[in-house]
Design a protein around this motif. Structure first.
Motif, PDB file in Angstrom:
ATOM      1  N   VAL A 195       0.851  -1.182   0.000  1.00  0.00           N
ATOM      2  CA  VAL A 195       0.000   0.000   0.000  1.00  0.00           C
ATOM      3  C   VAL A 195       0.891   1.237   0.000  1.00  0.00           C
ATOM      4  CG1 VAL A 195      -1.932  -1.113   1.191  1.00  0.00           C
ATOM      5  CG2 VAL A 195      -0.182   0.093   2.522  1.00  0.00           C
ATOM      6  N   PRO A 196       0.396   2.363  -0.477  1.00  0.00           N
ATOM      7  CA  PRO A 196       1.180   3.605  -0.432  1.00  0.00           C
ATOM      8  C   PRO A 196       1.404   4.071   1.012  1.00  0.00           C
ATOM      9  CG  PRO A 196      -0.630   3.774  -2.007  1.00  0.00           C
ATOM     10  CD  PRO A 196      -0.874   2.534  -1.206  1.00  0.00           C
ATOM     11  N   TRP A 197       2.486   4.794   1.195  1.00  0.00           N
ATOM     12  CA  TRP A 197       2.814   5.356   2.506  1.00  0.00           C
ATOM     13  C   TRP A 197       2.112   6.709   2.627  1.00  0.00           C
ATOM     14  CZ3 TRP A 197       8.496   4.994   4.618  1.00  0.00           C
ATOM     15  CH2 TRP A 197       8.499   5.308   5.982  1.00  0.00           C
ATOM     16  N   ILE A 198       0.792   6.671   2.687  1.00  0.00           N
ATOM     17  CA  ILE A 198      -0.052   7.852   2.840  1.00  0.00           C
ATOM     18  C   ILE A 198      -1.017   7.592   3.986  1.00  0.00           C
ATOM     19  CG2 ILE A 198       0.165   8.512   0.419  1.00  0.00           C
ATOM     20  CD1 ILE A 198      -2.546   7.233  -0.116  1.00  0.00           C
ATOM     21  N   THR A 199      -1.813   8.570   4.349  1.00  0.00           N
ATOM     22  CA  THR A 199      -2.713   8.365   5.475  1.00  0.00           C
ATOM     23  C   THR A 199      -3.793   7.348   5.124  1.00  0.00           C
ATOM     24  OG1 THR A 199      -4.220  10.158   4.829  1.00  0.00           O
ATOM     25  CG2 THR A 199      -2.348  10.745   6.256  1.00  0.00           C
ATOM     26  N   PHE A 200      -4.273   6.655   6.153  1.00  0.00           N
ATOM     27  CA  PHE A 200      -5.335   5.673   5.929  1.00  0.00           C
ATOM     28  C   PHE A 200      -6.582   6.294   5.295  1.00  0.00           C
ATOM     29  CE2 PHE A 200      -3.419   3.061   9.597  1.00  0.00           C
ATOM     30  CZ  PHE A 200      -2.737   2.229   8.716  1.00  0.00           C
ATOM     31  N   PRO A 201      -7.023   7.485   5.728  1.00  0.00           N
ATOM     32  CA  PRO A 201      -8.198   8.071   5.067  1.00  0.00           C
ATOM     33  C   PRO A 201      -7.989   8.305   3.574  1.00  0.00           C
ATOM     34  CG  PRO A 201      -7.832   9.141   7.181  1.00  0.00           C
ATOM     35  CD  PRO A 201      -6.633   8.283   6.923  1.00  0.00           C
ATOM     36  N   ALA A 202      -6.796   8.773   3.186  1.00  0.00           N
ATOM     37  CA  ALA A 202      -6.513   8.973   1.763  1.00  0.00           C
ATOM     38  C   ALA A 202      -6.474   7.648   1.030  1.00  0.00           C
ATOM     39  CB  ALA A 202      -5.183   9.710   1.589  1.00  0.00           C
ATOM     40  N   LEU A 203      -5.858   6.653   1.643  1.00  0.00           N
ATOM     41  CA  LEU A 203      -5.796   5.333   1.038  1.00  0.00           C
ATOM     42  C   LEU A 203      -7.192   4.751   0.842  1.00  0.00           C
ATOM     43  CD1 LEU A 203      -4.279   2.810   0.080  1.00  0.00           C
ATOM     44  CD2 LEU A 203      -4.029   2.148   2.487  1.00  0.00           C
ATOM     45  N   ASP A 204      -8.054   4.915   1.842  1.00  0.00           N
ATOM     46  CA  ASP A 204      -9.419   4.404   1.727  1.00  0.00           C
ATOM     47  C   ASP A 204     -10.172   5.096   0.599  1.00  0.00           C
ATOM     48  OD1 ASP A 204      -8.753   2.864   3.881  1.00  0.00           O
ATOM     49  OD2 ASP A 204      -9.965   3.973   5.337  1.00  0.00           O
ATOM     50  N   TYR A 205      -9.987   6.405   0.468  1.00  0.00           N
ATOM     51  CA  TYR A 205     -10.657   7.151  -0.601  1.00  0.00           C
ATOM     52  C   TYR A 205     -10.192   6.663  -1.968  1.00  0.00           C
ATOM     53  CZ  TYR A 205     -11.789  11.012  -3.735  1.00  0.00           C
ATOM     54  OH  TYR A 205     -12.229  11.761  -4.798  1.00  0.00           O
ATOM     55  N   LEU A 206      -8.887   6.589  -2.162  1.00  0.00           N
ATOM     56  CA  LEU A 206      -8.355   6.174  -3.448  1.00  0.00           C
ATOM     57  C   LEU A 206      -8.735   4.734  -3.778  1.00  0.00           C
ATOM     58  CD1 LEU A 206      -4.799   7.775  -3.232  1.00  0.00           C
ATOM     59  CD2 LEU A 206      -6.734   8.597  -4.573  1.00  0.00           C
ATOM     60  N   SER A 207      -8.834   3.898  -2.745  1.00  0.00           N
ATOM     61  CA  SER A 207      -9.175   2.497  -2.963  1.00  0.00           C
ATOM     62  C   SER A 207     -10.576   2.319  -3.521  1.00  0.00           C
ATOM     63  CB  SER A 207      -9.048   1.713  -1.648  1.00  0.00           C
ATOM     64  OG  SER A 207      -7.722   1.704  -1.183  1.00  0.00           O
ATOM     65  N   ARG A 208     -11.413   3.335  -3.386  1.00  0.00           N
ATOM     66  CA  ARG A 208     -12.795   3.236  -3.850  1.00  0.00           C
ATOM     67  C   ARG A 208     -12.979   3.738  -5.278  1.00  0.00           C
ATOM     68  NH1 ARG A 208     -15.440  -0.217  -1.271  1.00  0.00           N
ATOM     69  NH2 ARG A 208     -17.433   0.850  -1.571  1.00  0.00           N
ATOM     70  N   LEU A 209     -11.900   4.188  -5.913  1.00  0.00           N
ATOM     71  CA  LEU A 209     -11.993   4.721  -7.267  1.00  0.00           C
ATOM     72  C   LEU A 209     -11.487   3.706  -8.293  1.00  0.00           C
ATOM     73  CD1 LEU A 209     -10.748   8.375  -6.668  1.00  0.00           C
ATOM     74  CD2 LEU A 209     -13.088   7.488  -6.588  1.00  0.00           C
ATOM     75  N   ASP A 210     -11.962   3.848  -9.511  1.00  0.00           N
ATOM     76  CA  ASP A 210     -11.591   2.954 -10.600  1.00  0.00           C
ATOM     77  C   ASP A 210     -10.515   3.621 -11.457  1.00  0.00           C
ATOM     78  OD1 ASP A 210     -11.374   1.275 -12.745  1.00  0.00           O
ATOM     79  OD2 ASP A 210     -13.449   1.489 -13.434  1.00  0.00           O
ATOM     80  N   PHE A 211      -9.287   3.117 -11.341  1.00  0.00           N
ATOM     81  CA  PHE A 211      -8.164   3.677 -12.093  1.00  0.00           C
ATOM     82  C   PHE A 211      -7.747   2.772 -13.245  1.00  0.00           C
ATOM     83  CE2 PHE A 211      -7.618   5.506  -7.785  1.00  0.00           C
ATOM     84  CZ  PHE A 211      -7.639   6.844  -8.106  1.00  0.00           C
ATOM     85  N   SER A 212      -8.595   1.848 -13.644  1.00  0.00           N
ATOM     86  CA  SER A 212      -8.205   0.847 -14.634  1.00  0.00           C
ATOM     87  C   SER A 212      -7.840   1.452 -15.986  1.00  0.00           C
ATOM     88  CB  SER A 212      -9.319  -0.189 -14.807  1.00  0.00           C
ATOM     89  OG  SER A 212     -10.523   0.433 -15.237  1.00  0.00           O
ATOM     90  N   GLN A 213      -8.346   2.655 -16.297  1.00  0.00           N
ATOM     91  CA  GLN A 213      -8.030   3.315 -17.568  1.00  0.00           C
ATOM     92  C   GLN A 213      -7.092   4.503 -17.373  1.00  0.00           C
ATOM     93  OE1 GLN A 213      -9.062   1.826 -20.434  1.00  0.00           O
ATOM     94  NE2 GLN A 213      -9.778   0.310 -18.948  1.00  0.00           N
ATOM     95  N   ALA A 214      -6.510   4.614 -16.191  1.00  0.00           N
ATOM     96  CA  ALA A 214      -5.691   5.781 -15.857  1.00  0.00           C
ATOM     97  C   ALA A 214      -4.214   5.529 -16.117  1.00  0.00           C
ATOM     98  CB  ALA A 214      -5.894   6.170 -14.398  1.00  0.00           C
ATOM     99  N   ASN A 215      -3.551   6.556 -16.630  1.00  0.00           N
ATOM    100  CA  ASN A 215      -2.094   6.591 -16.715  1.00  0.00           C
ATOM    101  C   ASN A 215      -1.596   7.439 -15.549  1.00  0.00           C
ATOM    102  OD1 ASN A 215      -1.654   5.219 -19.383  1.00  0.00           O
ATOM    103  ND2 ASN A 215      -2.985   6.890 -20.052  1.00  0.00           N
TER     104      ASN A 215
END
Length: 225
Positions: free
Chosen positions: A48-68
């Protein structure tokens, strides 16, 4: 929950809550594991990234499958992004981290490094590529933010870790019309709270991934009937 824990919850409810908090942070969120090893992981041992848990939880809920993704400052986060994004370009200045990332990098992860100075900022931008996500979590953060922002697509997002230590950079990004969303709290490895911020324009359109919150990872109570 064990029988002993059930008994504590029944007869000493406040102590029971304290035990649950400790178990959630140290076991489910793997805080003890990351403190012990210095390596950010989740409760399943995955990077997991070395960022805060709240930020990690937020990002984990997004779909980055088409993201560069463009990432300044690599590590476990590089592997986390590579598992979710279309492509990841990581710039790393530390030789030891660059070696670790390169040895574990999947095909969609491109590593630049180790590089320092102006090359650290400029090398990933020389091809003129644009990115849906830009992560700034390494060296020269003000310089990286100013140089990379023109390469962020209109609907993309930019993440700045340790934003509480980088107020001038936050001020500059907001002055460019970016909305700042702060995620403050505990995170892997550290024994203190800090802030990870996400910046986006009004047209940001990163889709939500959907699906349930996994209780074994986040510590939330499972849905009750």
């Amino acid at each position: 929950m064990t029988l002993i824990e059930r008994a504590i919850h029944k007869f000493f409810p406040r102590a029971g809550k304290a035990i649950r908090i400790v178990r959630t942070l140290f076991a489910k969120r793997a805080l003890w594991q990351s403190i012990r090893t210095g390596v950010p992981v989740d409760g399943l041992g995955k990077p997991v990234p070395w960022i805060t848990f709240p930020a990690l939880d937020y990002l984990s809920r997004l779909d980055f499958s088409q993201a560069n993704v463009l990432e300044y400052g690599g590590g476990q986060s590089s592997l986390w992004w590579a598992a979710r994004a279309k492509t990841v370009t990581t710039v790393e200045g530390r030789a030891s981290w660059a070696e670790m990332i390169r040895s574990r990098a999947p095909e969609n992860l491109r590593l630049i490094g180790p590089v320092e100075g102006p090359s650290y900022v400029e090398t990933p931008l020389q091809e003129g590529r644009v990115f849906e996500v830009i992560v700034i979590d390494g060296f020269l953060r003000p310089e990286c933010a100013r140089a990379a922002l023109p390469y962020l697509v209109e609907h993309g997002l930019l993440m700045l870790d340790n934003s509480d230590w980088n107020a001038p950079t936050c001020d500059w990004l907001r002055a460019q019309g970016m909305m700042q969303i702060d995620f403050h709290g505990f995170g892997p490895v550290n024994d203190y709270t800090w802030c990870t911020s996400v910046f986006m324009r009004q047209k940001c359109a990163v889709p939500h991934a959907g699906g349930p919150w996994a209780a074994e990872l986040y510590g939330n109570l499972e849905q009750r009937a």
